[in-house]
Scaffold this motif. Structure first.
Motif, PDB file in Angstrom:
ATOM      1  N   MET A  77     -96.027  -3.808  14.279  1.00  0.00           N
ATOM      2  CA  MET A  77     -96.806  -4.724  15.115  1.00  0.00           C
ATOM      3  C   MET A  77     -95.944  -5.532  16.080  1.00  0.00           C
ATOM      4  O   MET A  77     -96.340  -6.617  16.523  1.00  0.00           O
ATOM      5  N   GLY A  78     -94.771  -5.030  16.406  1.00  0.00           N
ATOM      6  CA  GLY A  78     -93.909  -5.713  17.350  1.00  0.00           C
ATOM      7  C   GLY A  78     -93.211  -6.933  16.801  1.00  0.00           C
ATOM      8  O   GLY A  78     -92.500  -7.633  17.536  1.00  0.00           O
ATOM      9  N   LYS A  79     -93.346  -7.197  15.488  1.00  0.00           N
ATOM     10  CA  LYS A  79     -92.776  -8.415  14.914  1.00  0.00           C
ATOM     11  C   LYS A  79     -91.845  -8.152  13.739  1.00  0.00           C
ATOM     12  O   LYS A  79     -91.212  -9.083  13.231  1.00  0.00           O
ATOM     13  N   ALA A  80     -91.787  -6.927  13.269  1.00  0.00           N
ATOM     14  CA  ALA A  80     -90.903  -6.556  12.164  1.00  0.00           C
ATOM     15  C   ALA A  80     -90.432  -5.127  12.394  1.00  0.00           C
ATOM     16  O   ALA A  80     -91.084  -4.346  13.110  1.00  0.00           O
ATOM     17  N   LEU A  81     -89.299  -4.791  11.781  1.00  0.00           N
ATOM     18  CA  LEU A  81     -88.670  -3.517  12.072  1.00  0.00           C
ATOM     19  C   LEU A  81     -87.937  -3.008  10.840  1.00  0.00           C
ATOM     20  O   LEU A  81     -87.320  -3.795  10.114  1.00  0.00           O
ATOM     21  N   ALA A  82     -88.027  -1.707  10.613  1.00  0.00           N
ATOM     22  CA  ALA A  82     -87.240  -1.059   9.557  1.00  0.00           C
ATOM     23  C   ALA A  82     -86.447   0.079  10.180  1.00  0.00           C
ATOM     24  O   ALA A  82     -86.998   0.877  10.934  1.00  0.00           O
ATOM     25  N   LEU A  83     -85.139   0.107   9.901  1.00  0.00           N
ATOM     26  CA  LEU A  83     -84.275   1.176  10.384  1.00  0.00           C
ATOM     27  C   LEU A  83     -83.711   1.924   9.189  1.00  0.00           C
ATOM     28  O   LEU A  83     -83.342   1.309   8.185  1.00  0.00           O
ATOM     29  N   PHE A  84     -83.613   3.251   9.304  1.00  0.00           N
ATOM     30  CA  PHE A  84     -83.104   4.093   8.224  1.00  0.00           C
ATOM     31  C   PHE A  84     -82.036   5.043   8.751  1.00  0.00           C
ATOM     32  O   PHE A  84     -82.185   5.622   9.824  1.00  0.00           O
ATOM     33  N   GLY A  99     -81.708  -6.788   4.177  1.00  0.00           N
ATOM     34  CA  GLY A  99     -82.987  -7.376   4.567  1.00  0.00           C
ATOM     35  C   GLY A  99     -82.821  -8.771   5.123  1.00  0.00           C
ATOM     36  O   GLY A  99     -82.351  -9.668   4.428  1.00  0.00           O
ATOM     37  N   ALA A 100     -83.182  -8.972   6.387  1.00  0.00           N
ATOM     38  CA  ALA A 100     -83.078 -10.278   7.045  1.00  0.00           C
ATOM     39  C   ALA A 100     -84.426 -10.622   7.680  1.00  0.00           C
ATOM     40  O   ALA A 100     -85.319  -9.781   7.762  1.00  0.00           O
ATOM     41  N   HIS A 101     -84.549 -11.854   8.170  1.00  0.00           N
ATOM     42  CA  HIS A 101     -85.783 -12.210   8.877  1.00  0.00           C
ATOM     43  C   HIS A 101     -85.471 -12.676  10.292  1.00  0.00           C
ATOM     44  O   HIS A 101     -84.390 -13.211  10.560  1.00  0.00           O
ATOM     45  N   VAL A 102     -86.415 -12.448  11.196  1.00  0.00           N
ATOM     46  CA  VAL A 102     -86.199 -12.733  12.609  1.00  0.00           C
ATOM     47  C   VAL A 102     -87.083 -13.860  13.130  1.00  0.00           C
ATOM     48  O   VAL A 102     -87.048 -14.168  14.323  1.00  0.00           O
ATOM     49  N   ASP A 103     -87.873 -14.490  12.269  1.00  0.00           N
ATOM     50  CA  ASP A 103     -88.617 -15.677  12.691  1.00  0.00           C
ATOM     51  C   ASP A 103     -87.773 -16.913  12.438  1.00  0.00           C
ATOM     52  O   ASP A 103     -86.893 -16.915  11.570  1.00  0.00           O
ATOM     53  N   SER A 104     -88.019 -17.961  13.202  1.00  0.00           N
ATOM     54  CA  SER A 104     -87.274 -19.213  13.065  1.00  0.00           C
ATOM     55  C   SER A 104     -88.215 -20.396  13.275  1.00  0.00           C
ATOM     56  O   SER A 104     -89.253 -20.252  13.940  1.00  0.00           O
ATOM     57  N   PRO A 105     -87.869 -21.574  12.761  1.00  0.00           N
ATOM     58  CA  PRO A 105     -88.690 -22.761  13.004  1.00  0.00           C
ATOM     59  C   PRO A 105     -88.852 -23.030  14.495  1.00  0.00           C
ATOM     60  O   PRO A 105     -87.917 -22.826  15.276  1.00  0.00           O
ATOM     61  N   ARG A 106     -90.034 -23.464  14.886  1.00  0.00           N
ATOM     62  CA  ARG A 106     -90.357 -23.631  16.299  1.00  0.00           C
ATOM     63  C   ARG A 106     -91.660 -24.419  16.417  1.00  0.00           C
ATOM     64  O   ARG A 106     -92.216 -24.884  15.420  1.00  0.00           O
ATOM     65  N   LEU A 107     -92.159 -24.517  17.653  1.00  0.00           N
ATOM     66  CA  LEU A 107     -93.474 -25.072  17.921  1.00  0.00           C
ATOM     67  C   LEU A 107     -94.343 -23.971  18.510  1.00  0.00           C
ATOM     68  O   LEU A 107     -93.940 -23.310  19.472  1.00  0.00           O
ATOM     69  N   ASP A 108     -95.507 -23.733  17.928  1.00  0.00           N
ATOM     70  CA  ASP A 108     -96.462 -22.756  18.454  1.00  0.00           C
ATOM     71  C   ASP A 108     -97.551 -23.469  19.240  1.00  0.00           C
ATOM     72  O   ASP A 108     -98.023 -24.543  18.828  1.00  0.00           O
ATOM     73  N   LEU A 109     -97.991 -22.873  20.353  1.00  0.00           N
ATOM     74  CA  LEU A 109     -99.140 -23.426  21.054  1.00  0.00           C
ATOM     75  C   LEU A 109    -100.402 -23.199  20.240  1.00  0.00           C
ATOM     76  O   LEU A 109    -100.595 -22.139  19.644  1.00  0.00           O
ATOM     77  N   LYS A 110    -101.257 -24.200  20.210  1.00  0.00           N
ATOM     78  CA  LYS A 110    -102.569 -24.020  19.599  1.00  0.00           C
ATOM     79  C   LYS A 110    -103.411 -23.097  20.477  1.00  0.00           C
ATOM     80  O   LYS A 110    -103.054 -22.799  21.620  1.00  0.00           O
ATOM     81  N   GLN A 111    -104.529 -22.632  19.951  1.00  0.00           N
ATOM     82  CA  GLN A 111    -105.333 -21.664  20.711  1.00  0.00           C
ATOM     83  C   GLN A 111    -106.020 -22.296  21.916  1.00  0.00           C
ATOM     84  O   GLN A 111    -106.301 -21.615  22.899  1.00  0.00           O
ATOM     85  N   ASN A 112    -106.312 -23.580  21.847  1.00  0.00           N
ATOM     86  CA  ASN A 112    -106.829 -24.316  23.005  1.00  0.00           C
ATOM     87  C   ASN A 112    -105.826 -25.420  23.334  1.00  0.00           C
ATOM     88  O   ASN A 112    -106.047 -26.585  23.011  1.00  0.00           O
ATOM     89  N   LEU A 286     -85.843  -5.980   9.173  1.00  0.00           N
ATOM     90  CA  LEU A 286     -85.932  -7.227   9.933  1.00  0.00           C
ATOM     91  C   LEU A 286     -87.393  -7.655   9.895  1.00  0.00           C
ATOM     92  O   LEU A 286     -88.250  -7.007  10.502  1.00  0.00           O
ATOM     93  N   VAL A 287     -87.682  -8.738   9.166  1.00  0.00           N
ATOM     94  CA  VAL A 287     -89.078  -9.087   8.904  1.00  0.00           C
ATOM     95  C   VAL A 287     -89.436 -10.445   9.488  1.00  0.00           C
ATOM     96  O   VAL A 287     -88.577 -11.248   9.842  1.00  0.00           O
TER      97      VAL A 287
END
Length: 461
Positions: A77-84, A99-112, A286-287
Motif C-alpha cells: 500500500m505504498g507504506k511498507a516494504l519487504a525485500l528478499f 525489521g525496521a519501521h519507517v514511520d516517525s512522530p509528526r503532525l497529521d492534518l485532520k480531514q477538515n 520496512l513497516v
C-alpha cells in the motif's frame, strides 16, 4: 578482536574514516528526501531496483518461479516494504530478517483542516506518536503527503523543502505574556488542539467572507489542482523543514528528522545490498505504524508479512501451510530499532553501566518494555551469545543497553510481534539523542557499525 564497549572512532584509519563519512553522506541524502513513510518506500524501491530487485507481484502475475540468488520486493500500500534475497536452502529452514519501521512522530492534518480566524489561515492537526508538543512550536515546518481525488488521481505534495519554497509553522506565546503558561506542566504548556499551523494572512481580493482562506484555496487549486473537499481523502504530514546535516564541529554526528527509525531502515537496506550467494533466504522489512502500536494494514500486526512469505514459498518450491510454519519458527530476526543514548545533561534517568553511548557501535537491547519488563520481547541468552560471536568475527563495535532506569519508563518495538512465531528475536540498532524530537542526533560511527553488524548477521546467522 573483541569490540565490546570500545569507542569505534579509535579503530579507524584514514581509509576507514573516509568510508564512514561517505556512507553517512548517502544516509543524509536519504533522510533529506524521505520524511514520510510513503517517501521512504518510494526511495527504497528506487534504490532496490538499481541493485537488481524485481517486483514480486509482477512475477506472481506472470507465473514466474523464484531461484536461488533472485532479489525481489513487495510493496504494501505504498507504506511498507519487504525485500528478499532468495537463498539456496529450502525456505522452511528459516529466514534471516532485518525489521525496521519507517514511520516517525509528526503532525497529521485532520480531514477538515483548513480554517480562518481573525484574518489568518490555519491548518488543524492531530499529532502522531509520542511527542513533546512544546518542541513543535516556532519551527520552520514543511508539508509532505498526497491528495487523492475522487477519480483516483494522486497528487504529491511537498512544500517547504526547496530553498525558494515558503515554510509554515506554529506560533507560541511571547514571554512577556506567558506567566500563566510558564506555570504549567510540560505536558500542558502546549495542548494538542493548539498545534494549529499558520499558513497565510493575505485576503483574496473581491471576497468578503474567509478571504484569507479563499486565497489559500486558490493557490492550492492553481498549483496542485485540488479543491477543499479533497482534503477528505488526503494524507498530509507536517514535518520539520530542511535537510539532514552534519552535527558537531568535528562533523562526527548527524542531525535529521525521523532518525527513529529511518536510521535503522537505511542501515538495513544497505546491508541487504551487500549480500550475495547466500544459503538461507534473507529478508528486510520496512513497516509502518510502529509509533502508534504497529496496528493497521501497513503495521507489523497485519498479515502482510506472513502472506508474502507464503507467496515466496509458492514461487520457489510450492506452498503448504507446514512449510510456512516451519519457516517462521526457524527464522532469526534483528528488530532493527533505535535505542536511547546516554545524555550527560540528563543523567538521572539512566543507569550508566547499562546505557548506550555515542561512538561505541551497534546497540543490543536484550529486552525493552516498561518497568517490570511489561510488553517486552526478552531475547534468549543462547541467541545473544551467537550474535556476539558474529559481531566479533566481523570486527563490529557493539554495546548493550536498557532504555533508562527500571522505574523511569520504557518503550517497545516490533520485536514481540515476530517473536510470536517462536523465532529468535532481539532489538538492536543505533543510539539516538533527542529521540522523538523534531531534530534527532546520531553518531556517524554508530550508523556505520550498525550497517556492518547487519551485514554480519545476514552472512552468518
Amino acid at each position: 578482536m573483541a569490540r565490546f564497549t570500545d569507542n569505534a572512532w579509535n579503530k579507524y584509519d584514514e581509509k576507514d574514516m573516509k568510508e564512514v563519512f561517505d556512507f553517512c553522506d548517502g544516509y543524509k541524502d536519504f533522510m533529506s528526501k524521505c520524511k514520510t513513510e510513503r517517501e521512504c518506500v518510494i526511495e527504497a524501491i528506487k534504490i532496490a531496483e538499481k541493485n537488481g530487485y524485481k517486483d514480486l507481484n509482477e512475477m506472481i502475475n506472470k507465473g514466474e518461479k523464484l531461484q536461488a540468488g533472485d532479489k525481489v520486493y513487495a510493496n504494501n500500500m505504498g507504506k511498507a516494504l519487504a525485500l528478499f534475497i532468495i537463498g539456496k536452502e529450502k525456505i522452511e529452514k528459516g529466514l534471516k530478517i532485518l525489521g525496521a519501521h519507517v514511520d516517525s512522530p509528526r503532525l497529521d492534518l485532520k480531514q477538515n483542516p483548513l480554517y480562518e480566524d481573525t484574518e489568518l489561515a490555519f491548518l488543524d492537526t492531530h499529532y502522531y506518536g509520542g511527542v513533546k508538543k512544546y518542541q513543535w512550536v516556532t519551527l520552520p515546518l514543511a508539508l509532505h503527503g498526497i491528495v487523492v481525488k475522487k477519480d483516483g488521481t494522486k497528487i504529491d505534495i511537498v512544500i517547504g523543502e526547496d530553498e525558494e519554497d515558503p515554510v509554515v509553522g506554529i506560533s507560541d506565546l511571547l514571554i512577556h505574556l506567558a506567566a500563566d503558561q510558564m506555570d504549567k506542566k510540560g505536558a500542558k504548556v502546549i495542548e494538542g488542539e493548539d498545534l494549529n499551523v499558520l499558513i497565510g494572512s493575505m485576503p483574496l481580493k473581491g471576497k468578503e467572507k474567509d478571504a484569507v482562506k479563499e486565497n489559500i484555496l486558490k493557490l492550492l487549486k492553481d498549483k496542485y489542482d485540488f479543491e477543499e473537499e479533497d482534503f477528505l481523502s488526503a494524507e498530509i504530514e507536517i514535518v520539520p523543514a530542511g535537510r539532514a546535516r552534519d552535527y558537531g564541529l568535528d562533523r562526527s554526528m548527524v542531525m535529521a528528522y525521523g532518525q527513529d527509525d529511518r536510521v535503522c531502515s537505511y542501515a538495513s537496506l544497505m546491508a541487504m545490498f551487500e549480500i550475495e550467494n547466500i544459503d538461507k533466504t534473507c529478508c528486510c522489512l520496512l513497516v509502518d505504524k510502529e509509533e502508534v502500536g504497529s496496528i493497521g494494514a501497513t503495521g507489523m500486526e497485519s498479515k502482510f508479512f506472513e502472506n508474502i512469505v507464503a507467496e515466496v514459498i509458492e514461487l520457489k518450491e510450492g506452498y503448504n501451510d507446514l512449510k510456512l510454519r516451519r519457516c517462521l519458527t526457524n527464522s532469526k530476526m534483528l528488530s532493527s530499532d533505535v535505542s536511547a543514548a546516554f545524555d550527560p545533561n540528563y543523567p538521572s534517568v539512566m543507569e550508566k553501566k547499562n546505557s548506550a553511548y555515542f561512538g561505541k557501535g551497534i546497540v543490543f537491547n536484550k529486552y525493552t518494555g516498561a518497568r517490570g519488563k511489561s510488553g517486552c520481547n526478552d531475547a534468549n541468552a543462547e541467541y545473544i551469545a551467537e550474535l556476539r560471536n558474529h559481531m566479533e568475527k566481523y570486527d563490529v563495535s557493539y554495546q548493550t543497553a536498557e532504555l533508562g532506569k527500571v522505574d523511569q519508563g520504557g518503550g517497545g518495538t516490533i520485536a514481540y510481534i515476530l517473536a510470536q512465531y517462536n523465532m529468535e528475536v532481539i532489538d538492536c540498532g543505533v543510539a539516538v539523542l533527542n529521540m522523538h524530537s523534531p531534530w534527532e542526533i546520531t553518531s556517524k560511527a554508530d550508523i556505520f557499525e550498525t550497517k556492518k553488524g547487519y551485514v554480519a548477521f545476514l552472512k552468518e546467522a
